[in-house]
Design a protein around this motif. Structure first.
Motif, PDB file in Angstrom:
ATOM      1  N   ASP A 281     -13.997 -68.205  33.005  1.00 48.58           N
ATOM      2  CA  ASP A 281     -14.689 -67.810  31.770  1.00 48.58           C
ATOM      3  C   ASP A 281     -13.778 -67.790  30.555  1.00 48.58           C
ATOM      4  O   ASP A 281     -14.212 -67.485  29.438  1.00 48.58           O
ATOM      5  CB  ASP A 281     -15.353 -66.439  31.939  1.00 48.58           C
ATOM      6  N   GLY A 282     -12.490 -68.118  30.717  1.00 49.75           N
ATOM      7  CA  GLY A 282     -11.594 -68.246  29.586  1.00 49.75           C
ATOM      8  C   GLY A 282     -11.317 -66.975  28.824  1.00 49.75           C
ATOM      9  O   GLY A 282     -10.986 -67.023  27.632  1.00 49.75           O
ATOM     10  N   ASP A 283     -11.395 -65.816  29.503  1.00 54.95           N
ATOM     11  CA  ASP A 283     -11.158 -64.546  28.796  1.00 54.95           C
ATOM     12  C   ASP A 283      -9.704 -64.095  28.879  1.00 54.95           C
ATOM     13  O   ASP A 283      -9.358 -63.010  28.409  1.00 54.95           O
ATOM     14  CB  ASP A 283     -12.070 -63.453  29.336  1.00 54.95           C
ATOM     15  N   THR A 295     -17.932 -63.616  31.404  1.00 61.39           N
ATOM     16  CA  THR A 295     -18.108 -63.037  30.074  1.00 61.39           C
ATOM     17  C   THR A 295     -18.215 -64.163  29.052  1.00 61.39           C
ATOM     18  O   THR A 295     -17.545 -65.183  29.169  1.00 61.39           O
ATOM     19  CB  THR A 295     -16.926 -62.128  29.711  1.00 61.39           C
ATOM     20  N   PRO A 296     -19.070 -63.996  28.022  1.00 55.60           N
ATOM     21  CA  PRO A 296     -19.252 -65.051  27.009  1.00 55.60           C
ATOM     22  C   PRO A 296     -17.950 -65.323  26.260  1.00 55.60           C
ATOM     23  O   PRO A 296     -17.085 -64.453  26.139  1.00 55.60           O
ATOM     24  CB  PRO A 296     -20.316 -64.455  26.078  1.00 55.60           C
ATOM     25  N   ALA A 297     -17.847 -66.537  25.744  1.00 50.46           N
ATOM     26  CA  ALA A 297     -16.652 -66.909  24.990  1.00 50.46           C
ATOM     27  C   ALA A 297     -16.493 -66.022  23.770  1.00 50.46           C
ATOM     28  O   ALA A 297     -17.470 -65.721  23.067  1.00 50.46           O
ATOM     29  CB  ALA A 297     -16.751 -68.376  24.568  1.00 50.46           C
ATOM     30  N   GLY A 298     -15.269 -65.619  23.504  1.00 55.37           N
ATOM     31  CA  GLY A 298     -14.979 -64.779  22.355  1.00 55.37           C
ATOM     32  C   GLY A 298     -15.113 -63.292  22.611  1.00 55.37           C
ATOM     33  O   GLY A 298     -14.805 -62.482  21.735  1.00 55.37           O
ATOM     34  N   THR A 299     -15.574 -62.911  23.790  1.00 57.56           N
ATOM     35  CA  THR A 299     -15.709 -61.497  24.121  1.00 57.56           C
ATOM     36  C   THR A 299     -14.344 -60.865  24.296  1.00 57.56           C
ATOM     37  O   THR A 299     -13.476 -61.420  24.975  1.00 57.56           O
ATOM     38  CB  THR A 299     -16.518 -61.323  25.416  1.00 57.56           C
ATOM     39  N   THR A 334      -5.043 -65.626  24.324  1.00 55.87           N
ATOM     40  CA  THR A 334      -5.883 -66.776  23.965  1.00 55.87           C
ATOM     41  C   THR A 334      -7.328 -66.358  23.722  1.00 55.87           C
ATOM     42  O   THR A 334      -8.041 -67.016  22.953  1.00 55.87           O
ATOM     43  CB  THR A 334      -5.837 -67.826  25.086  1.00 55.87           C
ATOM     44  N   SER A 335      -7.760 -65.264  24.329  1.00 61.99           N
ATOM     45  CA  SER A 335      -9.137 -64.794  24.123  1.00 61.99           C
ATOM     46  C   SER A 335      -9.361 -64.274  22.709  1.00 61.99           C
ATOM     47  O   SER A 335     -10.500 -64.100  22.277  1.00 61.99           O
ATOM     48  CB  SER A 335      -9.470 -63.698  25.148  1.00 61.99           C
ATOM     49  N   PRO A 338     -10.771 -67.149  19.092  1.00 62.18           N
ATOM     50  CA  PRO A 338     -12.056 -67.338  18.391  1.00 62.18           C
ATOM     51  C   PRO A 338     -12.258 -66.324  17.260  1.00 62.18           C
ATOM     52  O   PRO A 338     -12.751 -66.684  16.179  1.00 62.18           O
ATOM     53  CB  PRO A 338     -13.087 -67.164  19.510  1.00 62.18           C
TER      54      PRO A 338
END
Length: 425
Positions: A281-283, A295-299, A334-335, A338
């Motif tokens: 999820d890239g968090d 979790t949604p991107a940018g959370t 990195t999270s 955004p």
């Protein structure tokens, strides 16, 4: 000594040498090599001694002496050799014997000058030299142990001789030679060689009378046996082939099994690292430790990958979420990118706007340390925004250390929330 006698002496010597070599072959043929490529000289036998017997003659292929009609006489010698590398050795060599010849007026040359003796006979008492021996080739290139080799040698020495004029002389000379070696066993080798010896004088065959000076020479063609000294459980360095030895080690089954096992361990380690670093999820929290996957991107998430409950006081409500940091770190996650990209876009779209970055820290460590850490966190956010095109003069940085917590520092969840930078307009 005539040619018939020479032949008998040389043949007898070779027969004796061959018999000794055959006996040595029977007692040492079971020895095996235990040397390795980078094991050093200590794993080899490097000293050897040798005896030679052959023909002495006052002539060489590169020119004759004052007496063109020469005799062939028996000579003998011995040497000791130190092998420095498979291709090079130092040899202390000595030989002795008799040199003789005649001056024949009936062979078409000019008559013998007045006062020149009709013949000469010189006792070569000794000829001692130090030589460098270079092995130039081998027949069995890929054999771990060579069996046939060729060599060249050269050096310098001192000789003492009596040319028959009641004067004993000592002169320097230079020996140059070639030869071949044949391995007969782990201890014994047969050597065949030829040395041309250049004397630094013109009195080996007495003095030339009424003619120009011509420095003398003599040759020694020989056969001999060489005995390698030391424990026969070690191979001889002279007969070792480093290229074949390296090839043999690379083909060693045990070594190849170890290499394959190492490859398997590396592959397993790479797979483990990939599993630990996977973040679907890239968090910023790997899947293995993410308690809230998807979790949604940018959370904005905490250390467990779960969304943070952000403060909603009147100063910051509905503006930008806080930028969170790891424990004792001012490095951006990195999270957070955004959110920071959105702040940068807004500032660049409205050139009259500005903002304040307020850095905070949890309560671990001293107050002074946490004050500096909070200021570093705010500066990390400012650096990101400036690098994205925002004028640095529009950004104010403040550090509050641990003085303004938004959650309790008694729990890890609360401390995670306190490690932050707040963005205020």
């Amino acid at each position: 000594m005539n040619y018939s006698t020479i032949k008998k002496v040389v043949a007898g010597s070779l027969f004796t040498m061959a018999a000794v070599a055959a006996s040595a072959q029977d007692t040492t043929s079971t020895s095996t090599s235990t040397a390795t490529v980078f094991g050093g000289r200590a794993q080899y036998r490097t000293w050897s001694i040798g005896v030679t017997g052959g023909v002495l003659s006052p002539i060489i292929p590169f020119g004759s002496n004052d007496y063109g009609d020469y005799d062939a006489n028996f000579g003998y010698g011995l040497y000791i050799k130190k092998q420095i590398a498979p291709s090079f050795a130092l040899k202390l060599d000595a030989h002795r014997g008799k040199l003789s010849g005649t001056y024949d007026d009936y062979d078409g040359r000019q008559p013998r000058p007045a006062g020149q003796p009709a013949d000469f006979e010189t006792d070569l008492n000794y000829a001692v030299s130090l030589k460098g021996v270079v092995n130039v080739g081998t027949v069995s290139f890929l054999s771990r142990q060579k069996n046939v080799g060729f060599f060249v040698q050269a050096g310098a020495g001192l000789t003492g001789y009596d040319p028959g004029d009641d004067k004993t002389r000592k002169e320097l000379f230079i020996p140059v030679g070639v030869g071949a070696s044949f391995k007969l066993g782990q201890v014994v080798a047969l050597n065949l060689g030829y040395d041309a010896n250049f004397l630094d004088a013109d009195n080996l065959d007495r003095s030339w009378v009424g003619g120009r000076s011509n420095k003398d020479k003599w040759s020694y063609g020989y056969a001999g046996l060489e005995f390698t000294l030391g424990n026969t459980s070690k191979p001889s360095l002279q007969w070792s082939n480093p290229v074949a030895l390296m090839y043999d080690e690379l083909k060693d089954p045990t070594l190849r099994q170890e290499v394959e096992a190492l490859k398997t361990r590396v592959s397993t380690l790479e797979n483990t690292v990939n599993q630990l670093s996977a973040d679907a999820d890239g968090d910023g929290v790997s899947d293995r430790f993410d308690k809230c996957p998807g979790t949604p991107a940018g959370t904005v998430v905490d250390g467990a990958g779960c969304p943070l409950k952000l403060p909603t006081d009147s100063a910051t409500a509905g503006v930008y979420p806080n930028i969170q940091f790891e424990f004792d770190s001012s490095v951006l996650r990195t999270s957070s990118y955004p959110t920071l990209d959105k702040v940068s876009s807004d500032l660049r779209a409205n050139s009259s706007s500005s903002l304040t970055l307020e850095g905070h820290a949890s309560a671990e460590g001293t107050e002074a340390y946490n004050m500096n850490l909070s200021r570093d966190r705010a500066n990390s956010v400012k650096t990101y925004l400036v690098n994205s095109g925002v004028d640095a003069n529009r950004i104010t940085v403040k550090g509050y250390g641990e003085s303004r917590p938004i959650a309790s520092n008694s729990t890890e969840e609360g401390r995670v929330q306190n490690r932050r930078v707040e963005i205020k307009k």
